[in-house]
Design a protein around this motif. Sequence first.
Motif, PDB file in Angstrom:
ATOM      1  N   PRO A   1      15.655 -20.589 -11.873  1.00  0.00           N
ATOM      2  CA  PRO A   1      16.156 -19.212 -11.835  1.00  0.00           C
ATOM      3  C   PRO A   1      15.690 -18.494 -10.577  1.00  0.00           C
ATOM      4  O   PRO A   1      14.922 -19.041  -9.779  1.00  0.00           O
ATOM      5  CB  PRO A   1      15.527 -18.584 -13.081  1.00  0.00           C
ATOM      6  N   GLY A   2      16.173 -17.288 -10.395  1.00  0.00           N
ATOM      7  CA  GLY A   2      15.733 -16.475  -9.263  1.00  0.00           C
ATOM      8  C   GLY A   2      14.252 -16.156  -9.365  1.00  0.00           C
ATOM      9  O   GLY A   2      13.709 -16.028 -10.461  1.00  0.00           O
ATOM     10  N   GLY A   3      13.608 -16.033  -8.222  1.00  0.00           N
ATOM     11  CA  GLY A   3      12.184 -15.696  -8.202  1.00  0.00           C
ATOM     12  C   GLY A   3      11.979 -14.196  -8.073  1.00  0.00           C
ATOM     13  O   GLY A   3      12.912 -13.434  -7.781  1.00  0.00           O
ATOM     14  N   THR A   4      10.752 -13.759  -8.287  1.00  0.00           N
ATOM     15  CA  THR A   4      10.447 -12.332  -8.183  1.00  0.00           C
ATOM     16  C   THR A   4      10.598 -11.829  -6.754  1.00  0.00           C
ATOM     17  O   THR A   4      10.757 -10.632  -6.531  1.00  0.00           O
ATOM     18  CB  THR A   4       9.009 -12.057  -8.671  1.00  0.00           C
TER      19      THR A   4
ATOM     20  N   ILE B   1      20.560 -14.938  -6.859  1.00  0.00           N
ATOM     21  CA  ILE B   1      21.122 -16.284  -6.872  1.00  0.00           C
ATOM     22  C   ILE B   1      20.638 -17.101  -5.677  1.00  0.00           C
ATOM     23  O   ILE B   1      20.438 -18.313  -5.767  1.00  0.00           O
ATOM     24  CB  ILE B   1      22.667 -16.202  -6.884  1.00  0.00           C
ATOM     25  N   GLY B   2      20.425 -16.416  -4.547  1.00  0.00           N
ATOM     26  CA  GLY B   2      20.072 -17.118  -3.309  1.00  0.00           C
ATOM     27  C   GLY B   2      18.608 -17.443  -3.151  1.00  0.00           C
ATOM     28  O   GLY B   2      18.242 -18.345  -2.402  1.00  0.00           O
ATOM     29  N   ILE B   3      17.732 -16.702  -3.850  1.00  0.00           N
ATOM     30  CA  ILE B   3      16.289 -16.939  -3.730  1.00  0.00           C
ATOM     31  C   ILE B   3      15.786 -17.562  -5.031  1.00  0.00           C
ATOM     32  O   ILE B   3      15.499 -16.871  -6.008  1.00  0.00           O
ATOM     33  CB  ILE B   3      15.532 -15.632  -3.416  1.00  0.00           C
ATOM     34  N   HIS B   4      15.717 -18.868  -5.039  1.00  0.00           N
ATOM     35  CA  HIS B   4      15.306 -19.588  -6.245  1.00  0.00           C
ATOM     36  C   HIS B   4      13.781 -19.614  -6.380  1.00  0.00           C
ATOM     37  O   HIS B   4      13.047 -19.479  -5.399  1.00  0.00           O
ATOM     38  CB  HIS B   4      15.826 -21.028  -6.202  1.00  0.00           C
ATOM     39  N   ASN B   5      13.344 -19.803  -7.600  1.00  0.00           N
ATOM     40  CA  ASN B   5      11.911 -19.904  -7.888  1.00  0.00           C
ATOM     41  C   ASN B   5      11.440 -21.313  -7.528  1.00  0.00           C
ATOM     42  O   ASN B   5      11.342 -22.196  -8.381  1.00  0.00           O
ATOM     43  CB  ASN B   5      11.653 -19.592  -9.370  1.00  0.00           C
ATOM     44  N   ALA B   6      11.157 -21.500  -6.244  1.00  0.00           N
ATOM     45  CA  ALA B   6      10.761 -22.822  -5.754  1.00  0.00           C
ATOM     46  C   ALA B   6       9.461 -23.286  -6.409  1.00  0.00           C
ATOM     47  O   ALA B   6       9.265 -24.488  -6.642  1.00  0.00           O
ATOM     48  CB  ALA B   6      10.605 -22.793  -4.236  1.00  0.00           C
ATOM     49  N   THR B   7       8.584 -22.338  -6.701  1.00  0.00           N
ATOM     50  CA  THR B   7       7.308 -22.703  -7.343  1.00  0.00           C
ATOM     51  C   THR B   7       7.543 -23.359  -8.694  1.00  0.00           C
ATOM     52  O   THR B   7       6.893 -24.345  -9.045  1.00  0.00           O
ATOM     53  CB  THR B   7       6.429 -21.452  -7.530  1.00  0.00           C
TER      54      THR B   7
ATOM     55  N   THR C   1      16.572 -11.505 -13.555  1.00  0.00           N
ATOM     56  CA  THR C   1      15.392 -12.377 -13.547  1.00  0.00           C
ATOM     57  C   THR C   1      14.901 -12.627 -14.970  1.00  0.00           C
ATOM     58  O   THR C   1      14.559 -13.754 -15.340  1.00  0.00           O
ATOM     59  CB  THR C   1      14.258 -11.753 -12.710  1.00  0.00           C
ATOM     60  N   ALA C   2      14.885 -11.557 -15.767  1.00  0.00           N
ATOM     61  CA  ALA C   2      14.448 -11.687 -17.157  1.00  0.00           C
ATOM     62  C   ALA C   2      15.373 -12.625 -17.928  1.00  0.00           C
ATOM     63  O   ALA C   2      14.918 -13.538 -18.637  1.00  0.00           O
ATOM     64  CB  ALA C   2      14.411 -10.308 -17.819  1.00  0.00           C
TER      65      ALA C   2
ATOM     66  N   PHE D   1       3.320 -13.925 -15.412  1.00  0.00           N
ATOM     67  CA  PHE D   1       2.633 -12.842 -16.123  1.00  0.00           C
ATOM     68  C   PHE D   1       2.879 -11.517 -15.402  1.00  0.00           C
ATOM     69  O   PHE D   1       3.128 -10.484 -16.032  1.00  0.00           O
ATOM     70  CB  PHE D   1       1.133 -13.134 -16.202  1.00  0.00           C
ATOM     71  N   GLY D   2       2.815 -11.555 -14.064  1.00  0.00           N
ATOM     72  CA  GLY D   2       3.102 -10.356 -13.278  1.00  0.00           C
ATOM     73  C   GLY D   2       4.524  -9.871 -13.495  1.00  0.00           C
ATOM     74  O   GLY D   2       4.783  -8.666 -13.558  1.00  0.00           O
ATOM     75  N   LEU D   3       5.474 -10.820 -13.622  1.00  0.00           N
ATOM     76  CA  LEU D   3       6.848 -10.445 -13.928  1.00  0.00           C
ATOM     77  C   LEU D   3       6.911  -9.745 -15.287  1.00  0.00           C
ATOM     78  O   LEU D   3       7.576  -8.713 -15.436  1.00  0.00           O
ATOM     79  CB  LEU D   3       7.745 -11.688 -13.936  1.00  0.00           C
ATOM     80  N   GLY D   4       6.207 -10.304 -16.267  1.00  0.00           N
ATOM     81  CA  GLY D   4       6.198  -9.706 -17.596  1.00  0.00           C
ATOM     82  C   GLY D   4       5.641  -8.295 -17.617  1.00  0.00           C
ATOM     83  O   GLY D   4       6.114  -7.434 -18.363  1.00  0.00           O
ATOM     84  N   LEU D   5       4.640  -8.035 -16.767  1.00  0.00           N
ATOM     85  CA  LEU D   5       4.058  -6.688 -16.700  1.00  0.00           C
ATOM     86  C   LEU D   5       5.081  -5.651 -16.248  1.00  0.00           C
ATOM     87  O   LEU D   5       4.926  -4.461 -16.528  1.00  0.00           O
ATOM     88  CB  LEU D   5       2.870  -6.672 -15.728  1.00  0.00           C
ATOM     89  N   SER D   6       6.116  -6.090 -15.523  1.00  0.00           N
ATOM     90  CA  SER D   6       7.116  -5.155 -15.017  1.00  0.00           C
ATOM     91  C   SER D   6       8.347  -5.066 -15.917  1.00  0.00           C
ATOM     92  O   SER D   6       9.277  -4.319 -15.615  1.00  0.00           O
ATOM     93  CB  SER D   6       7.552  -5.568 -13.597  1.00  0.00           C
ATOM     94  N   LEU D   7       8.368  -5.834 -17.014  1.00  0.00           N
ATOM     95  CA  LEU D   7       9.546  -5.873 -17.878  1.00  0.00           C
ATOM     96  C   LEU D   7       9.344  -5.074 -19.162  1.00  0.00           C
ATOM     97  O   LEU D   7       8.238  -4.991 -19.686  1.00  0.00           O
ATOM     98  CB  LEU D   7       9.875  -7.319 -18.257  1.00  0.00           C
TER      99      LEU D   7
END
Length: 319
Positions: free
Chosen positions: A78-81, A235-241, A101-102, A18-24
Amino acid sequence: MGPLTTIGLPVALGVIMFGLGLSLTPRDFARVATQPKAVIVALACQLLLLPAVCFGLVLLFDLPPVLAVGMMLLAASPGGTTANLYSHLFRGDVALNISLTALNSVIAVFTLPLIANLSIAFFLPGDDGLGLQLAKTIEVFAIVLLPVVAGMLVRRWKPAFADRMDRPVRIASIVILVVVIAGAIASNLELLVENFGRLAGITVLFCLLSLGIGYLVPRLLRVERRQAIASSFEIGIHNATLAIVIAQTVIGSVEMSLPAAVYGVLMFFVALGFGFLIRGRGADAAAAPATATATSGVAGEPSVEAKRSTGSSGDPRDE
């Protein structure tokens, strides 16, 4: 799995997305048209090279089947924030990060279940897969995209509110994530400790290779350096969560989430070291032309009379 895992982890991921969406904004997707080469190269690395590299590493390290699937799940995420933050720290093209990221978040709805399902079919033949089951695909869609879309709608309808909420949501997502992951680790501590040594080497190497591929491949294809830095961290920082949530709540395997859990701890230090490495290389590259310019006057320096006639002392400080 307790309620902290089954409820807390998806809630934490939802807040983050949701926080990602607020910035897109839609412009972040439209920006792809203005930077097609950088985007295509980064996506090719993410979607084609990384799963192949991860598959090779899994075979090389001879991981047990469940952990092997967990590594492939991580590679498909995918990549994380966090990539945006590292890109900002090391002077990458953050706007490109946001666009990637989007895009990756949308593409992952299809590629993540597919790669997970193929991995399960290869390493765990006979077990039910993830990707081709409609109900679970819809679940992945809900986990990944719905919070992002909600955040984007809030930004569209209430931009001032979205700006005010951006920082609190980021802080809240970090706090919630730390609490939930700490609780999940505590409840599965014995399992994590038992497998940490086995997973530390492969996750660190995978992180280094992901960062290196994300930086070197674009540079070899003449992508501008700031965009290559953005690509590297994306590419290097994946969304581990996301990988942990899919493994534990969608597939229902705590053990399968262990590679992402170990990676999620170690990647911060690996990415930080890599960032200083490429920043140092950038400084050296920038200094080289300046040094060449400064020393070129030894062989072909104009005479003193010529300098005087042009009113120049030859000292850069006089310019």
